[in-house]
Write a protein that holds these residues in place. Structure first.
Motif, mmCIF file in Angstrom:
data_model
loop_
_atom_site.group_PDB
_atom_site.id
_atom_site.type_symbol
_atom_site.label_atom_id
_atom_site.label_comp_id
_atom_site.label_asym_id
_atom_site.label_seq_id
_atom_site.Cartn_x
_atom_site.Cartn_y
_atom_site.Cartn_z
ATOM 1 N N PHE A 51 0.802 -1.217 0.000
ATOM 2 C CA PHE A 51 0.000 0.000 0.000
ATOM 3 C C PHE A 51 0.839 1.273 0.000
ATOM 4 C CE2 PHE A 51 -3.002 3.043 1.927
ATOM 5 C CZ PHE A 51 -4.148 2.767 1.203
ATOM 6 N N GLY A 52 1.977 1.231 0.662
ATOM 7 C CA GLY A 52 2.786 2.435 0.819
ATOM 8 C C GLY A 52 2.304 3.254 2.000
ATOM 9 N N LYS A 53 2.738 4.494 2.061
ATOM 10 C CA LYS A 53 2.346 5.371 3.165
ATOM 11 C C LYS A 53 0.890 5.800 2.984
ATOM 12 C CE LYS A 53 3.433 9.523 5.643
ATOM 13 N NZ LYS A 53 4.280 10.643 5.862
ATOM 14 N N PRO A 54 0.028 5.480 3.952
ATOM 15 C CA PRO A 54 -1.383 5.877 3.835
ATOM 16 C C PRO A 54 -1.534 7.397 3.848
ATOM 17 C CG PRO A 54 -1.089 4.192 5.527
ATOM 18 C CD PRO A 54 0.277 4.670 5.141
ATOM 19 N N GLN A 55 -2.318 7.907 2.909
ATOM 20 C CA GLN A 55 -2.589 9.343 2.814
ATOM 21 C C GLN A 55 -4.062 9.571 3.148
ATOM 22 O OE1 GLN A 55 -1.432 9.891 -1.284
ATOM 23 N NE2 GLN A 55 0.713 10.158 -0.740
ATOM 24 N N HIS A 56 -4.315 10.283 4.244
ATOM 25 C CA HIS A 56 -5.688 10.485 4.710
ATOM 26 C C HIS A 56 -6.507 11.233 3.657
ATOM 27 C CE1 HIS A 56 -8.935 12.355 7.155
ATOM 28 N NE2 HIS A 56 -8.987 11.119 7.620
#
Length: 106
Positions: free
Chosen positions: A40-45
């Motif tokens: 997924f990688g870094k979750p971005q809100h």
């Protein structure tokens, strides 16, 4: 038992276009499995949402989302599947030099 409504947070993937993860707002993304975060990688809100089983969602069933959050702690929304023909068009477009692409945009 799944509650009738739940406050959730939705995060966009930093690695995959149109991939989202839904989590309970209180829990956040801290408990997501490491294997998922690798993909997924870094979750971005993106936003928070009060979700009910009846609430219409664009590409997911609300009851299924709530159930998955109860069972796994998250719901992963995968990107829509593109058929092979469209993938060929996209690949051809990516390989076409910018100078010769004007007629493809018309």
């Amino acid at each position: 038992m799944t509650p009738d409504r739940r406050l959730i947070s939705i995060f966009r993937s930093s690695k995959k276009e149109e991939m989202y993860v839904y989590v309970d707002k209180k829990q956040g993304v801290g408990a997501l499995p490491e294997a998922l975060l690798q993909l997924f990688g870094k979750p971005q809100h993106v936003f928070d949402l009060l979700l009910t089983k009846e609430k219409p969602l664009a590409r997911a069933d609300a009851a299924e989302v709530m159930s998955a959050i109860d069972e796994k702690g998250f719901y992963l929304q995968m990107p829509p599947v593109q058929d092979d023909y469209m993938m060929d068009v996209v690949r051809a477009r990516e390989q076409t030099p910018a100078v010769g692409r004007k007629d493809l945009d018309d």
